[in-house]
Design a protein around this motif. Sequence first.
Motif, short mmCIF file in Angstrom:
data_model
loop_
_atom_site.label_atom_id
_atom_site.label_comp_id
_atom_site.label_asym_id
_atom_site.label_seq_id
_atom_site.Cartn_x
_atom_site.Cartn_y
_atom_site.Cartn_z
N PHE A 204 85.87 98.56 60.23
CA PHE A 204 85.48 99.01 61.56
C PHE A 204 83.97 98.92 61.76
CE2 PHE A 204 84.77 102.15 64.95
CZ PHE A 204 85.70 101.70 65.86
N THR A 205 83.19 99.03 60.67
CA THR A 205 81.74 98.89 60.79
C THR A 205 81.36 97.48 61.24
OG1 THR A 205 81.48 100.53 59.02
CG2 THR A 205 79.56 99.21 59.58
N ASP A 206 82.06 96.48 60.73
CA ASP A 206 81.79 95.11 61.18
C ASP A 206 82.10 94.95 62.67
OD1 ASP A 206 80.93 94.27 58.72
OD2 ASP A 206 82.90 93.58 58.06
N LEU A 207 83.17 95.58 63.14
CA LEU A 207 83.48 95.51 64.57
C LEU A 207 82.41 96.20 65.40
CD1 LEU A 207 87.33 96.20 64.53
CD2 LEU A 207 86.16 94.01 64.72
N LEU A 208 81.91 97.34 64.93
CA LEU A 208 80.85 98.02 65.64
C LEU A 208 79.57 97.20 65.65
CD1 LEU A 208 81.30 101.73 64.49
CD2 LEU A 208 82.05 100.67 66.61
N CYS A 209 79.28 96.52 64.54
CA CYS A 209 78.09 95.66 64.49
C CYS A 209 78.21 94.52 65.50
CB CYS A 209 77.92 95.10 63.09
SG CYS A 209 77.42 96.33 61.86
N LEU A 210 79.40 93.93 65.59
CA LEU A 210 79.60 92.86 66.57
C LEU A 210 79.46 93.39 68.00
CD1 LEU A 210 82.61 90.91 65.01
CD2 LEU A 210 80.20 90.23 65.07
N ALA A 211 79.99 94.59 68.26
CA ALA A 211 79.85 95.17 69.59
C ALA A 211 78.39 95.44 69.92
CB ALA A 211 80.67 96.45 69.68
N ALA A 212 77.63 95.98 68.96
CA ALA A 212 76.21 96.22 69.18
C ALA A 212 75.45 94.92 69.39
CB ALA A 212 75.62 96.99 68.00
N MET A 213 75.80 93.90 68.62
CA MET A 213 75.15 92.60 68.79
C MET A 213 75.42 92.03 70.17
SD MET A 213 76.10 89.12 68.69
CE MET A 213 77.56 89.10 67.70
N LEU A 214 76.67 92.11 70.64
CA LEU A 214 76.99 91.63 71.98
C LEU A 214 76.21 92.41 73.05
CD1 LEU A 214 80.85 91.13 71.72
CD2 LEU A 214 79.16 89.35 72.06
N GLY A 215 76.14 93.74 72.89
CA GLY A 215 75.41 94.54 73.86
C GLY A 215 73.93 94.21 73.90
N LEU A 216 73.30 94.03 72.73
CA LEU A 216 71.89 93.68 72.69
C LEU A 216 71.62 92.32 73.31
CD1 LEU A 216 70.85 94.87 69.11
CD2 LEU A 216 69.96 95.73 71.28
N ALA A 217 72.43 91.33 72.90
CA ALA A 217 72.19 89.97 73.38
C ALA A 217 72.41 89.87 74.89
CB ALA A 217 73.11 89.00 72.64
N ALA A 311 71.19 88.41 58.80
CA ALA A 311 71.02 86.99 59.08
C ALA A 311 72.26 86.40 59.74
CB ALA A 311 70.70 86.23 57.78
N GLY A 312 73.46 86.76 59.24
CA GLY A 312 74.68 86.25 59.85
C GLY A 312 74.87 86.75 61.27
N ALA A 313 74.62 88.05 61.50
CA ALA A 313 74.75 88.59 62.85
C ALA A 313 73.69 88.01 63.78
CB ALA A 313 74.66 90.12 62.82
N LEU A 314 72.50 87.73 63.25
CA LEU A 314 71.43 87.17 64.08
C LEU A 314 71.80 85.78 64.57
CD1 LEU A 314 68.57 87.28 65.23
CD2 LEU A 314 67.73 86.45 63.03
N VAL A 315 72.35 84.95 63.69
CA VAL A 315 72.73 83.60 64.10
C VAL A 315 73.81 83.66 65.17
CG1 VAL A 315 73.76 81.45 63.30
CG2 VAL A 315 72.05 82.60 61.90
N MET A 316 74.80 84.52 64.98
CA MET A 316 75.83 84.64 65.99
C MET A 316 75.26 85.20 67.29
SD MET A 316 79.57 86.49 65.72
CE MET A 316 80.06 85.40 64.39
N GLY A 317 74.31 86.14 67.18
CA GLY A 317 73.69 86.69 68.37
C GLY A 317 72.88 85.67 69.14
N LEU A 318 72.28 84.72 68.45
CA LEU A 318 71.54 83.66 69.16
C LEU A 318 72.47 82.85 70.04
CD1 LEU A 318 69.17 82.42 66.31
CD2 LEU A 318 68.56 83.79 68.30
#
Length: 633
Positions: A204-217, A311-318
Amino acid sequence: MSLLTAELRKVWADRTLPLALAVLAAANLLLLWLRPAGGAPPAGALRAVTAAMDGMDMPQRGAFLRGELARTQALLQLEGYYRQLAWGGDGYAWRQAHADLLAEYDETYRSGAYTLYTAELAADRRLLAALLAEYETVTDYDGFLQGVQQNAEQLAGISIFQHSGDGYDLKSIARTAAAYAGLESVSIDWRPQAGLMTALEYPFTDLLCLAAMLGLALGLVRRERDAGLLGLVRCTPGGRLRTALAKLFVFALSLLAVLGVLYGVNLAFCAGCYGLGPLGRSIQSVPALMRCTMQITVGQYLVRFLLAKWAGALVMGLWVMLAALTARRAVSALAAALALPLAMYGVRAAIPATSRLNVLKYANLASLLQTDELLGAWRNLYWFGAPVSLPAVAWCAAAVYGTALAAAFCLVFARAPLPDAPVRARRPVFARRTRATGVWRAEAHKLLALCGAGLCLFALAALGVRQTVRAPAYVSGEESLLAGYLKPISGPWCAESRAYLLERGQEFAELARTRQRVDAGLLPRQALERFRELGYRYDVYRQVVQGRVQGYLAAHPGAWVVYDTGWRALFGLDGGSADVREALLAGLACALCFGGLFAMERRAGMEALLRTTPLGRGRTARAKLGAAALTAA
């Protein structure tokens, strides 16, 4: 004000992101408490076992776990034997086959003088067996290294590998052996891995990280894009390119802060509940990460894990930022942002790990987020007849993807025409009929529909039903006997209840006489062997008569006799932590439901209008508080 400061204020000065981050961290903490990772042992039981092993060296820990597991298995066999007796069996064959076990553990089991780490012996056996398996895995680390080298020598001598077309097989075997060479000096200091791996791999932490990344981007780009301010921002004196670079830098910095908060909460919670063990021990001391080829400590691995996840979340966020910049509508941006990662996840799932195309399997955005896969083991990938390591492929892919996406974002932001999204007036298909309402009805609608209290109540009800259905329905033999004695006499104590217990006690008359003669020395102790089943029943009967009837009713005249096991479980009177979890869950639900009840009008600028209504401020406030009180109840 600099560009970086301005972009940081856009993200963090508004209370939306800090509040959302606090909600995400609280939700992550609550889910860790309520639903730990699959296979994680009970926190209290793991702490008890770990505390018992404090101060022991590695051989002593192994001896302790083996002894505890053997004792638990013996007691579990005795529990099954006595359950069989309670259900009417004689157990003679079992007694003959396990005479030594009875002689050693029978008195311990019947007196209850043994350590119980969990709620039942079967759970103790699973816990101790899992910990012993972890211990034996890491203590054989030298054997694992020798096996790698021996397998390399044996496989290199097989003709099928020597005559392969491009020589990849022999190169891969030699490269794997070389990767593990020199690790013989690594010292192993095992501790239970449940706390560390739960903190790092909680899904669930990975899902929350993806949600936060989507919100920031999306927030860094879509807010100005949808408001029509992007054209104004792009013509500032700082220039378009500097603005784009500032947005990328702020996104990377904010994403690192979000990951630090979420995984920091995980580590802090798991350290308190399960324990992480010494952070200075080698990473090979963790069974799940034993195949790591880096000579680093657990603390150093945690730092590398966070940076690799970032680094992985940053690339996807770009990619998400690029999609948000080019799409004309927010819905299209979200769809495009999710399309590429989902497609790459499909590629990852479709290509087997042993395929000659396995570079494509791991060199994509979905694989970059599998951090333990990159850092915790060694794997060779096929690259035109030559073996390349998985981390090298992943980091090269991250560098290529990141550079390309960042350059594309800057180029589009600086050069491409970005027209504003068209505004279309939509007519409703079915016109809503208006009708008069009252203050109470309006506030109840705001609370249940707009604040989400109705959805929260439904979720709580669903959770309660699910917990009830999944609750274990385990009844021991002793509990069956206790229910058989107490249920017929439940209610006011009367002559009929007394007569029932006296009648049930007649079956123990011969046992009582034999015990008296044994205590007087007239008979040997072996004379009680044929009353073993009756002795087990008699212990429960005596508990009812002396503890429940004579003891409790004498201290509480007028009390009723009650079979209270179900009530004790319902109200959490057995020392469990269910009431604490339920209180935490109720508190979080109230915060989510009632947090915006008074704030929604103020945020929308309607507070001043409501305060001028004919009924006045007091009526509105009372309606809000009344609706909240009913919902809380």
